[in-house]
Structure formats: C-alpha cells, structure tokens
Design an enzyme around this catalytic site. Structure first.
Site, PDB file in Angstrom:
ATOM      1  N   SER A   1       0.859  -1.188   0.000  1.00 50.28           N
ATOM      2  CA  SER A   1       0.000   0.000   0.000  1.00 50.28           C
ATOM      3  C   SER A   1       0.888   1.230   0.000  1.00 50.28           C
ATOM      4  CB  SER A   1      -0.881   0.005   1.252  1.00 50.28           C
ATOM      5  OG  SER A   1      -1.543   1.246   1.419  1.00 50.28           O
TER       6      SER A   1
ATOM      7  N   TYR B   1      -2.728  -1.659  10.184  1.00 52.75           N
ATOM      8  CA  TYR B   1      -2.777  -1.873   8.730  1.00 52.75           C
ATOM      9  C   TYR B   1      -1.541  -1.266   8.067  1.00 52.75           C
ATOM     10  CZ  TYR B   1      -4.148  -1.465   3.839  1.00 52.75           C
ATOM     11  OH  TYR B   1      -4.168  -1.539   2.467  1.00 52.75           O
TER      12      TYR B   1
END
Length: 252
Positions: A139, A152
């Site tokens: 990400s 995350y």
C-alpha cells in the site's frame, strides 16, 4: 512478468482490487483461481467468468492455509503465479481502548502472517515452474502511515520489507517477486462510502495502469501507479512530514 498463459492464484479475489485484477488477468488469457473466506462471493465471480475457479481459505488460520496450498497445487499443477492480495483494514482508536488488541492481531494475522505462510507453502512448487512469480500487495501507506489505521499501515510496511528480502533471496531461482502498492482506491475495503469517494482512484483506472506496468519488460520490482508516487517517494523527496500531515488531516 508474462501476462498471458499463466495459472494464477489470487487471494482475496471475491471483491475489490483482487476481483478486478482477477477479471483483468482472466481476460488476458490466464487460468485464474480466486480465493477467500466467503464461498458465495467467490461463486458469484466464477459464474460471471466461465473458466475461472475458486477455492476457500481462512488466511488467519495456518492449517487452512496449508490445506489450501495443497489443494491448489493438486488441482492446478500448472500453477506458476501467486498474488498475495487478501487483506483487511480497520480503524483503531488506540487512545480510547489501549488494551483492545483484537483488531491489531487480526490485521497482522491476515495481512502479514497470511502471505508469509502461503508463500512458504507454495515456494517448493513454484521453484519448479517456468515464468514463476510471487506478487505481494502492499500500500502507499507502507511508506506514509495513516494514523487511524496504524496496524494496517505497519503490516503493509512489513510486506514491503518482506518483498525486498524475498526478491533478494530468490534472485537466482528464476522466480520474480513483484510488489504492487495501491494508493487510495475506490473499493469497499473501509466500507461502502469508499467505493464512491471522489478522493479515491477509480478502481478500473488503477487496474488498467497496474496491468500495463506488469506487462512492461523488464517488469519493475515495484508497481507504483502515478497516484501512489507522492506516498511511495515521500522519503526520497524529503516531503514525508508534509505528506503525512496532509494525509492524516484529510482522513481525520
């Protein structure tokens, strides 16, 4: 990476980026196997794309992953590409509930331990295959974290680091290791509102750019779409503090 004629396993293929990537690679002439927890979601994708296949797996469960890897190899012996895409993203209010670690533990099990376990299970098989590749999905938040989703962001930073090490260790094996780092994309990863958020990159545009980059020869070690470059290269550009502040102001 060869983009056609592969047998590709994609985790988290029932929705979002995983589903869209599966559909795009299926259209290119690959045998695609999608996986996830929800059988109904997988079956809906397969029904819409004849020739695609599906297997269920719980990416938080080591035994489920081991059994899943065994089934995948037995049922699809030509398997030569795995895309570690499955992941969850949940907000954590650390200050309000410092002792509630359930979200953090689930996120680590799914986003980090899951791909590591599956890669380990499939490596002996992939080492014997031509045009083999392992793809990880990190990400933009691996490089500039979102404070509302600290675990995350941390798991994605770890996936970036793991991908670098895996690439180095496998450089003589013939197995490509490619990291895909999405920006903020219109999916339902954080709920239905994200899928129509104008601040997010349209999913179709993201997939088109990713597939184009995957077909580049030689394929880049990192697939970074234009929308993700401010995050990916914030440290190199000396803008990490400003990007961090802007990101965390925008997302509260």
């Amino acid at each position: 990476m060869k983009t056609t004629g592969n047998t590709i396993l994609i985790t988290g293929g029932g929705s979002g980026i995983g589903r869209a990537l599966a559909e795009a690679l299926h259209r290119l002439g690959n045998q695609v196997i999608i996986s996830g927890r929800r059988r109904a979601a997988l079956d809906a994708v397969v029904a819409a794309h004849p020739g695609m296949a599906a297997l269920t797996v719980d990416m938080t469960d080591p035994a489920s992953i081991a059994a899943f890897a065994g089934r995948a190899v037995a049922e699809f012996p030509a398997l030569n590409v795995v895309i570690n895409n499955a992941g969850i993203m949940k907000p954590e209010d650390i200050g309000a509930a410092p002792d509630d670690l359930a979200i953090a533990e689930e996120t680590i099990a799914t986003n980090l331990l899951g791909p590591i376990r599956l890669t380990a299970a499939l490596l002996p098989h992939l080492k014997g295959k031509d045009d083999a590749a392992i793809l990880t999905v990190s990400s933009g938040l691996a490089f500039v974290p979102l404070a509302a989703t600290p675990t995350y962001s941390a798991t994605k930073a770890a996936i970036h680091s793991y991908s670098m090490s895996l690439r180095h260790r496998l450089k003589e094996s013939g197995i490509e290791v490619i990291e895909i780092a999405p920006p903020y994309v219109q999916t339902e990863l954080m709920g239905e509102a994200q899928a129509s958020d104008p601040r997010a990159m349209p999913l179709a545009d993201f997939i088109d750019e990713v597939v184009t980059l995957l077909g580049t020869q030689p394929t880049p070690a990192e697939i970074i779409v234009e929308r993700c470059k401010p995050l990916r290269f914030a440290a190199e550009n000396g803008t990490i503090a400003a990007v961090f502040d802007g990101l965390n102001t925008m997302h509260g």
